[in-house]
Design a protein around this motif. Structure first.
Motif, PDB file in Angstrom:
ATOM      1  N   ARG A 249       0.889  -1.037  -0.038  1.00  0.00           N
ATOM      2  CA  ARG A 249      -0.025   0.067  -0.072  1.00  0.00           C
ATOM      3  C   ARG A 249       0.889   1.259   0.028  1.00  0.00           C
ATOM      4  O   ARG A 249       0.539   2.333  -0.568  1.00  0.00           O
ATOM      5  CB  ARG A 249      -1.005  -0.029   1.178  1.00  0.00           C
ATOM      6  N   TRP A 250       2.027   1.411   0.549  1.00  0.00           N
ATOM      7  CA  TRP A 250       2.975   2.564   1.002  1.00  0.00           C
ATOM      8  C   TRP A 250       3.309   2.683  -0.485  1.00  0.00           C
ATOM      9  O   TRP A 250       3.659   3.803  -0.989  1.00  0.00           O
ATOM     10  CB  TRP A 250       3.687   2.018   1.678  1.00  0.00           C
ATOM     11  N   VAL A 251       3.876   1.729  -1.110  1.00  0.00           N
ATOM     12  CA  VAL A 251       4.741   1.848  -2.618  1.00  0.00           C
ATOM     13  C   VAL A 251       3.508   2.227  -3.504  1.00  0.00           C
ATOM     14  O   VAL A 251       3.681   3.343  -4.505  1.00  0.00           O
ATOM     15  CB  VAL A 251       5.144   0.362  -3.182  1.00  0.00           C
ATOM     16  N   GLU A 252       2.389   1.725  -3.545  1.00  0.00           N
ATOM     17  CA  GLU A 252       1.273   2.148  -4.534  1.00  0.00           C
ATOM     18  C   GLU A 252       0.909   3.581  -4.354  1.00  0.00           C
ATOM     19  O   GLU A 252       0.430   4.181  -5.254  1.00  0.00           O
ATOM     20  CB  GLU A 252       0.157   0.909  -4.128  1.00  0.00           C
ATOM     21  N   LYS A 253       0.571   4.085  -2.932  1.00  0.00           N
ATOM     22  CA  LYS A 253       0.439   5.329  -2.728  1.00  0.00           C
ATOM     23  C   LYS A 253       1.660   6.237  -3.419  1.00  0.00           C
ATOM     24  O   LYS A 253       1.148   7.267  -3.888  1.00  0.00           O
ATOM     25  CB  LYS A 253       0.371   5.570  -1.073  1.00  0.00           C
ATOM     26  N   ARG A 254       2.758   5.938  -3.114  1.00  0.00           N
ATOM     27  CA  ARG A 254       3.844   6.952  -3.865  1.00  0.00           C
ATOM     28  C   ARG A 254       3.607   6.909  -5.339  1.00  0.00           C
ATOM     29  O   ARG A 254       3.968   7.733  -5.887  1.00  0.00           O
ATOM     30  CB  ARG A 254       5.078   6.362  -3.370  1.00  0.00           C
ATOM     31  N   GLN A 255       3.646   5.876  -5.974  1.00  0.00           N
ATOM     32  CA  GLN A 255       3.579   5.602  -7.282  1.00  0.00           C
ATOM     33  C   GLN A 255       2.295   6.169  -7.888  1.00  0.00           C
ATOM     34  O   GLN A 255       2.198   7.152  -9.129  1.00  0.00           O
ATOM     35  CB  GLN A 255       3.336   4.228  -7.700  1.00  0.00           C
ATOM     36  N   ASP A 259       5.252   9.886  -7.371  1.00  0.00           N
ATOM     37  CA  ASP A 259       6.521   9.952  -6.732  1.00  0.00           C
ATOM     38  C   ASP A 259       7.471   8.967  -6.721  1.00  0.00           C
ATOM     39  O   ASP A 259       7.145   7.895  -7.126  1.00  0.00           O
ATOM     40  CB  ASP A 259       6.410  10.387  -5.315  1.00  0.00           C
ATOM     41  N   ASP A 260       8.747   8.968  -6.942  1.00  0.00           N
ATOM     42  CA  ASP A 260       9.723   8.050  -7.036  1.00  0.00           C
ATOM     43  C   ASP A 260       9.709   7.060  -5.643  1.00  0.00           C
ATOM     44  O   ASP A 260       9.519   7.580  -4.593  1.00  0.00           O
ATOM     45  CB  ASP A 260      11.101   8.316  -7.178  1.00  0.00           C
ATOM     46  N   VAL A 261       9.821   5.788  -5.662  1.00  0.00           N
ATOM     47  CA  VAL A 261       9.764   4.924  -4.722  1.00  0.00           C
ATOM     48  C   VAL A 261      11.242   4.792  -4.161  1.00  0.00           C
ATOM     49  O   VAL A 261      12.155   4.191  -4.965  1.00  0.00           O
ATOM     50  CB  VAL A 261       9.271   3.580  -4.879  1.00  0.00           C
ATOM     51  N   PRO A 262      11.558   5.091  -2.983  1.00  0.00           N
ATOM     52  CA  PRO A 262      12.959   5.056  -2.264  1.00  0.00           C
ATOM     53  C   PRO A 262      13.114   3.794  -1.742  1.00  0.00           C
ATOM     54  O   PRO A 262      12.858   3.274  -0.817  1.00  0.00           O
ATOM     55  CB  PRO A 262      12.955   6.054  -1.093  1.00  0.00           C
ATOM     56  N   VAL A 263      13.711   2.797  -2.903  1.00  0.00           N
ATOM     57  CA  VAL A 263      13.723   1.286  -2.720  1.00  0.00           C
ATOM     58  C   VAL A 263      14.584   1.216  -1.599  1.00  0.00           C
ATOM     59  O   VAL A 263      14.221  -0.152  -0.758  1.00  0.00           O
ATOM     60  CB  VAL A 263      14.309   0.744  -4.063  1.00  0.00           C
TER      61      VAL A 263
END
Length: 368
Positions: A249-255, A259-263
């Motif tokens: 969910r955190w990654v999906e929200k950023r995308q 915004d870039d995902v800070p992997v």
């Protein structure tokens, strides 16, 4: 097979045992003499599963069939012994993938019958504890003191298929399951989160690598089953499904926000959450039970952060930490041979040839 119970090794050297491990995707053949490791040959089919993002049982079983004979031959050559010299055969009877287990069990039965040797079908999870008994040239623990394993001990076993917390009072006769995962195993969660972050399979090593450049405090991901209400019912159980979903969910929200995902930060924060839960529950068990010893085992123990934090927190809690050599933490035949040798030394009768592979074998059943 009337003489199957007679093991011809002397007490001075210990029984010469060949161990077979095929519970998942690695064909492991180990040879030990008592507690001395002579050979630890492994053939992995991991590359064949990588394109699917996980282990495919049918592929694993076929790979075991193809690898069995050459891996046995390699182990014998490494140990400098012949099949005729082997005193006993030990094999993983469960738990694990049913088809994969059947290949190892069938091979072990064939060897036992053809060589007229006793056969010991043992528990895969207890085998991970048995790995800590082994010694040999260049074999040093990954973490902890050198010396004999003292019992009782709490054992935390963490792999792609299992996350289990055990109380080991006696390796060959008294092992209790304190808690286990109620959904995803820790290693499985690593694989799924790695896929979310675009990292290759298997996820553990790649998350570990990427996380080294991240901030483990950047994101506060949930710690499953650690709230007071959960600890009452699931004090020693684990859950990583909610953590995996939270990362997604955190990654999906950023995308979605563009915004870039800070992997690196996501990987480090996820890893920190897993490590925190594992060690919080394991050390709570040590404290609750008055057992100042903790043994870590399983492939996820290769995770550098887990070993680092375990050493720090165990020392602070006054708990002796033991981690077998990393080569013996992942699934291997040496640990199965080790447990078989201990059963022989303790005078346990061999397994009957009528036993079958048990994919859900409880940890309390040390021998089939």
């Amino acid at each position: 097979m009337s003489e199957r119970g007679a093991v011809g090794a002397t007490e001075a050297t210990g029984p010469l045992v060949l161990g077979i491990e095929t519970s998942c995707d690695e064909t492991g053949i180990g040879i030990v003499r008592g507690r001395t490791l002579l050979a630890n040959a492994i053939a992995s089919s991991m590359d064949e599963h990588a394109r699917f993002g996980g282990v495919i049982p049918e592929i694993a079983a076929r790979a075991h069939l193809e690898a069995m004979t050459p891996t046995i031959e390699r182990a014998l050559a490494d140990a400098g012994v012949t099949l005729d010299e082997i005193d006993a055969i030990s094999v993983t009877g469960g738990p694990g993938l049913a088809g994969a287990l059947m290949v190892g069990v069938s091979a072990a039965k064939a060897l036992a019958v053809s060589l007229d040797k006793p056969l010991y079908a043992v528990n895969h999870l207890v085998g991970h504890v048995g790995a800590d008994l082994l010694h040999g040239d260049g074999l040093r623990p990954a973490v902890g003191t050198v010396g004999e394993l003292e019992l009782p001990t709490v054992a935390l076993l963490v792999s792609g298929g299992h996350t289990s917390l055990l109380l080991v009072r006696d390796l060959v006769s008294d092992v209790e399951m304190l808690g286990e995962t109620i959904d995803d195993a820790a290693g499985e969660a690593f694989d799924k989160v790695a896929r979310l972050l675009g990292l290759p399979y298997p996820g553990g090593p790649h998350i570990d690598r990427v996380a080294a450049d991240g901030d483990p405090q950047a994101i506060r991901f949930p710690r499953g089953l650690t709230l007071p209400k959960d600890m009452e019912k699931h004090r020693y159980d684990f859950s990583f499904s909610g953590l995996k979903t939270s990362v997604a969910r955190w990654v999906e929200k950023r995308q979605a926000a563009g915004d870039d995902v800070p992997v690196a930060d996501v990987a480090a924060s996820f890893r920190e959450a897993v490590v925190d839960v594992l060690l919080t529950k394991a050390l709570a068990a040590c404290q609750d039970l008055g057992v100042p010893r903790l043994l870590l085992g399983g492939g996820v123990v290769a995770n550098a952060r887990l070993r680092e934090v375990a050493a720090e927190r165990a020392a602070a809690a006054g708990v002796e930490l033991r981690v077998p050599p990393l080569s013996l933490c992942t699934d291997n035949g040496a640990m199965i041979a080790s447990l078989g040798a201990q059963l022989v030394a303790a005078g346990h009768a061999p397994s009957e040839l009528t036993f079958g592979a048990d994919s859900t074998l409880p940890v309390t059943d040390i021998q089939l």
